[in-house]
Design an enzyme around this catalytic site. Structure first.
Site, PDB file in Angstrom:
ATOM      1  N   GLU A   1     -60.750  15.482  26.834  1.00  0.00           N
ATOM      2  CA  GLU A   1     -61.112  16.638  27.399  1.00  0.00           C
ATOM      3  C   GLU A   1     -61.627  17.499  26.071  1.00  0.00           C
ATOM      4  O   GLU A   1     -61.139  17.484  25.041  1.00  0.00           O
ATOM      5  CB  GLU A   1     -60.124  17.338  28.186  1.00  0.00           C
ATOM      6  CG  GLU A   1     -60.381  18.410  28.825  1.00  0.00           C
ATOM      7  CD  GLU A   1     -60.153  19.847  28.087  1.00  0.00           C
ATOM      8  OE1 GLU A   1     -60.939  20.997  28.525  1.00  0.00           O
ATOM      9  OE2 GLU A   1     -59.815  19.946  27.125  1.00  0.00           O
ATOM     10  N   SER A   2     -62.861  18.170  26.394  1.00  0.00           N
ATOM     11  CA  SER A   2     -63.590  19.172  25.541  1.00  0.00           C
ATOM     12  C   SER A   2     -63.884  18.358  24.337  1.00  0.00           C
ATOM     13  O   SER A   2     -64.763  17.528  24.366  1.00  0.00           O
ATOM     14  CB  SER A   2     -62.626  20.160  25.227  1.00  0.00           C
ATOM     15  OG  SER A   2     -63.548  21.266  24.531  1.00  0.00           O
TER      16      SER A   2
END
Length: 554
Positions: free
Chosen positions: A239-240
């Site tokens: 994520e990210s």
């Protein structure tokens, strides 16, 4: 994610840690054999945990700012009962306006906080969580979690992989979960993992954080079978910054995955527009000057010998993700000629992409968190100057003026999207949030999908939950609970890991993303949490900003 775990996830984990089980018979602590070594883990309910296993030689002393080196073999038994130290982290410094609603302040305060665990350069470890009955020969699919944190911070202990494994057991599709530590800003984005400059390129040590990840994936190929995992069924997930890392693992090595993974899942991260490693020279020079290495004939050698505290002080004086320049990060992956031979988006155009099924999606309001760093941008001229200075420094004024038209000043057009003229902290804040979210997240995702749809199996999603949160809306990281919190996407995620297709006993069918029908699984608030929509919003704006940043990468 680019930031620390979301407030909702932290609350979820706090609640689970307070849960008191019924009459549970304590099992014997599990053991595995690695080479000539017996490793002892923790029996925890229906799972076994093996924490803090070193996968590389400690990157300290003369190995600081060096490519990660594998361990020759394990030859001394050890307990794997606690997470290893956190890699060095850069301090965040977001100034949070005092007049924000309490629920908004709570999210920002969590985002602004760093790890409280022990920090050490000797941090290259990983963690394995497996079903309690898994054994050699079980051949369960393997999930590899790469945390986010803006390439500046992050901690694999911040999310409890037992949640994922227990959910997989409940669904009847048991998996083995691995989380890996890697050098970010100081470890992956910081100087330690993403040092940049001509000296770094000449030494062949660019993108150390990504190299750490690659070595961990090779460790998994060698050893995961001992924990009941199948090395031929690995899905990399992040994520990210973790999702961006997954994307960069896909485009490196001419797209040859080397059998290290068979699928990829990306939340808020795709191949980003980054240029030559020389773009980071100013930050390298800053470290050299602040650490007293400027008079050295070999500044890189000098930096390797600088006391840790001195180096960290220098790193903390460089911009971070909550500094004024925000997502135009100081320390991030760059083209080094080895791991990344070109701008990642150019590599995608060249077809240098691992031929594996993948999922990539974003939150609807990716840029809102980051617009708090530049609230003093309040006029059209200031907006124009800001974009040209930090995002497209090589572009002409006329080229950048396109952005003024593509992203109007009218708050009704800005992010949080579809909230009329509400949620405007300044006359330019929603406009900046819209631009930054599209430039770094939404635009790269759409470009990636449009290049790969039809060439490999792809799916996409959009999170529109938390839309009512003042000033943040469906902010960066707000989709975490959809998987970690047994939310709307958790079943799809585990089906994808198991079968390379997110569908199967799930609530609605999630169609593939195609050029003719760019379908998205959309997560919503309310009584109907899922809907299939089309990826057809802000087409002209994203095309314009993506084209400009492809021409002038960060």
């Amino acid at each position: 994610m680019l930031l620390s775990p979301t407030f909702s996830i932290l609350l979820l984990q706090a609640a689970s840690s307070l849960a008191i089980p019924g009459s549970v018979v304590k099992r014997a602590d599990p053991v595995v054999q690695l080479d000539d070594t017996t490793v002892t883990g923790i029996a925890n309910g229906t799972v076994n945990q093996f924490l803090g296993i070193p996968f590389a030689q400690p990157p300290v002393g003369s190995l600081r700012f060096q490519l990660p080196r594998p361990l020759p073999s394990y030859n001394e038994s050890f307990p794997a009962t606690a997470y290893g130290p956190v890699c060095p982290q850069q301090a965040f410094n977001l100034t949070i306006p005092s007049d924000l609603p309490a629920e908004t302040q709570e999210v920002l305060e969590v985002m602004n906080s760093g790890s409280t665990r022990t920090i050490s350069e000797d941090c290259l470890s990983l963690n394995v969580i497996a079903p309690a009955n898994a054994s050699v020969g079980s051949k369960h699919p393997v999930i590899v979690w790469i945390f986010g944190g803006g390439f500046e911070a992050g901690d694999p202990a911040a999310t409890d992989g037992s949640v994922i494994v227990n959910k997989s057991i409940d669904l009847g599709v048991p998996v083995v979960y691995v989380s890996i530590n890697y050098r970010t800003k100081v470890l992956i984005t910081l100087a330690f993992g993403f040092l940049a400059g001509k000296e770094v390129q000449e030494a062949g040590i660019g993108n150390l954080g990504l190299q750490d990840q690659r070595l961990a994936l090779k460790w998994i190929q060698r050893y995961i079978g001992q924990f009941g995992g199948d090395p031929s069924k690995v899905t990399i997930w992040g994520e990210s910054a973790g999702a961006i890392s997954v994307a960069l693992q896909m485009v490196t090595n001419s797209g040859n995955a080397e059998g290290l993974f068979r699928a990829a899942f990306m939340q808020s991260g795709s191949p980003i527009p980054v240029g030559d490693i020389a773009h980071g020279q100013v930050y390298y020079d800053s470290l050299v000057n602040q650490t007293g290495c400027s008079n050295s004939s070999d500044t890189l050698k000098c930096l390797r010998g600088v006391p840790y505290d001195t180096l960290m002080d220098a790193v903390n004086n460089t911009p971070n993700i909550f500094s004024y320049q925000s997502l135009s990060l100081a320390w991030l992956p760059r083209v080094d000629g080895i791991f990344l031979t070109d701008d990642p988006q150019q590599l995608v155009l060249q077809g240098s992409v691992a031929d594996v099924p993948f999922v990539t999606g974003d939150c609807n309001d990716e840029g809102t968190i980051f617009s708090f760093a530049n609230l003093n941008v309040t006029t059209d001229d200031e907006f124009l100057t800001y974009i040209q200075m930090y995002y497209t420094p090589g572009a002409s004024v006329d080229e950048v003026k396109q952005i003024l038209d593509l992203y109007p000043q009218d708050p009704a057009d800005g992010s949080p999207f579809n909230t009329s003229d509400q949620n405007a902290l300044t006359p330019q804040s929603k406009r900046l949030a819209a631009f930054q979210g599209d430039a770094i997240f939404q635009g790269p995702r759409r470009s990636f999908l449009q290049q790969r749809a039809g060439k490999q199996e792809t799916w996409s999603f959009c999170n529109k939950q938390s839309k009512a949160l003042p000033y943040l809306g469906s902010y960066h990281g707000s989709d975490m609970e959809s998987i970690w919190g047994d939310g709307a996407m958790s079943d799809y995620f585990l089906r994808f890991v198991t079968n390379l297709d997110p569908n199967g006993n799930t609530s609605i069918n999630w169609p593939r993303y195609t050029l003719d029908s760019p379908n998205m699984l959309t997560l919503l608030d309310g009584s109907i949490p899922l809907q299939i929509t089309q990826d057809d919003y802000r087409v002209e704006a994203m095309r314009g900003v993506s084209g400009l940043m492809l021409k002038y990468p960060l």
